[in-house]
Each structure stands twice: as C-alpha cells, then as structure tokens.
Scaffold this motif. Structure first.
Motif, PDB file in Angstrom:
ATOM      1  N   UNK A  20       0.858  -1.259   0.006  1.00  0.00           N
ATOM      2  CA  UNK A  20      -0.256  -0.143   0.044  1.00  0.00           C
ATOM      3  C   UNK A  20       0.807   1.228  -0.132  1.00  0.00           C
ATOM      4  N   UNK A  21       1.976   1.197   0.631  1.00  0.00           N
ATOM      5  CA  UNK A  21       2.746   2.551   0.643  1.00  0.00           C
ATOM      6  C   UNK A  21       3.405   2.775  -0.482  1.00  0.00           C
ATOM      7  N   UNK A  22       3.828   1.626  -1.166  1.00  0.00           N
ATOM      8  CA  UNK A  22       4.335   1.835  -2.453  1.00  0.00           C
ATOM      9  C   UNK A  22       3.186   2.572  -3.364  1.00  0.00           C
ATOM     10  N   UNK A  23       2.154   1.765  -3.252  1.00  0.00           N
ATOM     11  CA  UNK A  23       1.116   2.384  -4.291  1.00  0.00           C
ATOM     12  C   UNK A  23       0.892   3.800  -4.081  1.00  0.00           C
ATOM     13  N   UNK A  29       3.211  10.690  -6.878  1.00  0.00           N
ATOM     14  CA  UNK A  29       4.299  11.088  -8.014  1.00  0.00           C
ATOM     15  C   UNK A  29       3.623  11.219  -9.289  1.00  0.00           C
ATOM     16  N   UNK A  30       2.798  10.068  -9.772  1.00  0.00           N
ATOM     17  CA  UNK A  30       2.341  10.084 -10.966  1.00  0.00           C
ATOM     18  C   UNK A  30       1.103  10.978 -11.107  1.00  0.00           C
ATOM     19  N   UNK A  31       0.202  11.340 -10.173  1.00  0.00           N
ATOM     20  CA  UNK A  31      -0.837  12.066 -10.339  1.00  0.00           C
ATOM     21  C   UNK A  31      -0.496  13.390 -10.519  1.00  0.00           C
ATOM     22  N   UNK A  32       0.761  13.933 -10.095  1.00  0.00           N
ATOM     23  CA  UNK A  32       1.137  15.379 -10.207  1.00  0.00           C
ATOM     24  C   UNK A  32       1.373  15.666 -11.438  1.00  0.00           C
ATOM     25  N   UNK A  33       1.636  14.415 -12.191  1.00  0.00           N
ATOM     26  CA  UNK A  33       2.234  14.699 -13.783  1.00  0.00           C
ATOM     27  C   UNK A  33       1.143  14.423 -14.856  1.00  0.00           C
ATOM     28  N   UNK A  34       0.259  13.340 -14.263  1.00  0.00           N
ATOM     29  CA  UNK A  34      -1.023  12.929 -15.175  1.00  0.00           C
ATOM     30  C   UNK A  34      -2.035  12.774 -14.123  1.00  0.00           C
ATOM     31  N   UNK A  35      -3.219  13.477 -14.159  1.00  0.00           N
ATOM     32  CA  UNK A  35      -4.212  13.221 -13.327  1.00  0.00           C
ATOM     33  C   UNK A  35      -5.238  12.138 -13.618  1.00  0.00           C
ATOM     34  N   UNK A  36      -4.728  11.323 -14.666  1.00  0.00           N
ATOM     35  CA  UNK A  36      -5.577  10.359 -15.128  1.00  0.00           C
ATOM     36  C   UNK A  36      -5.184   8.997 -14.830  1.00  0.00           C
ATOM     37  N   UNK A  37      -5.056   8.787 -13.355  1.00  0.00           N
ATOM     38  CA  UNK A  37      -4.644   7.622 -12.828  1.00  0.00           C
ATOM     39  C   UNK A  37      -5.670   6.845 -12.262  1.00  0.00           C
ATOM     40  N   UNK A  38      -5.283   5.564 -12.191  1.00  0.00           N
ATOM     41  CA  UNK A  38      -6.453   4.647 -11.782  1.00  0.00           C
ATOM     42  C   UNK A  38      -6.371   4.792 -10.072  1.00  0.00           C
ATOM     43  N   UNK A  39      -7.720   4.708  -9.495  1.00  0.00           N
ATOM     44  CA  UNK A  39      -7.675   4.919  -8.281  1.00  0.00           C
ATOM     45  C   UNK A  39      -7.358   3.609  -7.436  1.00  0.00           C
ATOM     46  N   UNK A  40      -8.266   3.376  -6.178  1.00  0.00           N
ATOM     47  CA  UNK A  40      -7.651   2.203  -5.265  1.00  0.00           C
ATOM     48  C   UNK A  40      -8.880   1.568  -4.762  1.00  0.00           C
ATOM     49  N   UNK A  54      -5.093   6.540   3.207  1.00  0.00           N
ATOM     50  CA  UNK A  54      -5.718   6.902   1.990  1.00  0.00           C
ATOM     51  C   UNK A  54      -5.895   8.620   2.121  1.00  0.00           C
ATOM     52  N   UNK A  55      -6.467   8.835   3.193  1.00  0.00           N
ATOM     53  CA  UNK A  55      -6.543  10.229   3.507  1.00  0.00           C
ATOM     54  C   UNK A  55      -5.473  11.101   3.569  1.00  0.00           C
ATOM     55  N   UNK A  56      -4.218  10.498   4.046  1.00  0.00           N
ATOM     56  CA  UNK A  56      -3.175  11.150   4.002  1.00  0.00           C
ATOM     57  C   UNK A  56      -2.707  11.578   2.722  1.00  0.00           C
ATOM     58  N   UNK A  57      -2.897  10.721   1.751  1.00  0.00           N
ATOM     59  CA  UNK A  57      -2.518  10.727   0.243  1.00  0.00           C
ATOM     60  C   UNK A  57      -3.438  11.976  -0.367  1.00  0.00           C
ATOM     61  N   UNK A  58      -4.848  11.958   0.218  1.00  0.00           N
ATOM     62  CA  UNK A  58      -5.440  13.091  -0.617  1.00  0.00           C
ATOM     63  C   UNK A  58      -5.372  14.074   0.095  1.00  0.00           C
ATOM     64  N   UNK A  59      -4.797  14.326   1.431  1.00  0.00           N
ATOM     65  CA  UNK A  59      -4.501  15.527   2.122  1.00  0.00           C
ATOM     66  C   UNK A  59      -3.272  16.068   1.476  1.00  0.00           C
ATOM     67  N   UNK A  60      -2.484  15.339   1.152  1.00  0.00           N
ATOM     68  CA  UNK A  60      -1.151  15.841   0.663  1.00  0.00           C
ATOM     69  C   UNK A  60      -1.427  16.510  -0.828  1.00  0.00           C
ATOM     70  N   UNK A  61      -2.470  15.732  -1.722  1.00  0.00           N
ATOM     71  CA  UNK A  61      -2.818  16.472  -2.959  1.00  0.00           C
ATOM     72  C   UNK A  61      -3.482  17.722  -2.949  1.00  0.00           C
ATOM     73  N   UNK A  62      -4.343  17.789  -1.749  1.00  0.00           N
ATOM     74  CA  UNK A  62      -5.155  18.915  -1.491  1.00  0.00           C
ATOM     75  C   UNK A  62      -4.033  20.163  -1.199  1.00  0.00           C
TER      76      UNK A  62
END
Length: 184
Positions: A20-23, A29-40, A54-62
C-alpha cells in the motif's frame, strides 16, 4: 485525525503496509504529472489504518491544489436521503461526481437499497469513469464480497451489482491489507 493525516505520518514498520505504501507513493508522484490515474480499492481488516493512509494521500494532494473529497459512505447516503428532492441534493451529487479525487470510505457498511446502489453509487461511478477521475474506496469487504452485498435476491439485482463492480474494477487497483487493529 483524518483531516490532519500526512504521508510522513504513515507507520512504514508494518510489513502488511508495504504494498500500500508503494502504491500511495507512486500514485502521488504520477498524479502530479498526469491526473488520469487509476484509483484504489483498499479492503482489509477493521482498524488497520486504511482510511488514515488513503486520507494522508488525498490531504497531500489537496495541499498541492487538487480538490479532494473524503466521505464516509454510509453517512453520505443518510444525508442524501434527508435532502432528497431539494437543490442541496443535486449540488452534493454533482460536487462528489466532479471533484478531482474522491474517497468513498467504508463502502459495504451501508444498508443496501436499489436507490443507493443504482441511483447514487451507479451515477457517481459512471460519471467518474467517463471523465477519468480517480476514485478511491476503503472497505472491510473484498470486491467479490461487495458484489454479494450490493446484489438483491433476484437476477436483475445481481446483474446491477455486477455492473457496479465492473466499474469499480475499471476505476481502481485492488489491494488487500490485513493488519493489526490499531484502534485497540
């Protein structure tokens, strides 16, 4: 706690979290380059930290300016039902459908009805699939268990549940995390 979660706060010491941490790291990293990524679709044991991670990821992107919404799915359905038929209802559905990143937390914990499966979940997923918007799910149910949960006892209900599951599979990578209950 969820609103303050950050990737740096994720405990990497548990071997149950490595995949999960790898994902999460790759997605960030990938979302910031191309926001058409698969979710989880993240399933796993109670209290294992699924929502926090998962919230940690979304908070960072927010923090980077992306619009993310984290909703506890059973509560979303309850509040939508209360507001059914007024403008707030349509505004909330549109906000959820159109946000950059969406987490439907604890899907499968709700009481299933034809309305919430077909009119709410189906509508949200169809829009997000068509627009290529990443959708993330947490659940205590595997995808196949969720399909059973969403199906009614007739063949039409099983077909509609299968449609929902196919959309989820199209939208997501599937990871299961069985870990120690951290809520104890």
């Amino acid at each position: 706690e969820i609103k303050k979660a950050r990737i740096k706060d994720i405990d990497p010491s548990s071997k149950d979290r490595v995949e999960l941490i790898k994902w999460i790291t790759k997605f960030y990293k990938d979302y910031k380059k191309d926001n058409k990524q698969k979710g989880l679709y993240l399933s796993g044991s109670f209290g294992s930290g699924k929502t926090f991670i998962v919230s940690a990821l979304l908070n960072e992107l927010a923090k980077d300016g992306y619009n993310s919404i984290i909703v506890y799915y059973p509560e979303l359905l309850r509040s939508l039902k209360e507001g059914f038929g007024n403008e707030d209802f349509n505004d909330r559905i549109n906000e959820i459908k159109k946000c950059d990143l969406l987490l439907l937390d604890d899907i499968g914990a709700e009481a299933t009805s034809l309305w919430n499966r077909d009119e709410i979940l189906g509508t949200i997923l169809q829009y997000r699939m068509q627009e290529g918007l990443p959708t993330l799910f947490t659940s205590n149910l595997t995808i196949s268990e969720l399909e059973v949960h969403l199906a009614s006892n007739d063949s039409e209900g099983r077909i509609k549940a299968r449609r929902i599951i196919e959309r989820i599979k199209f939208l997501t990578d599937n990871i299961t995390m069985i870990a120690e209950n951290r809520r104890k």
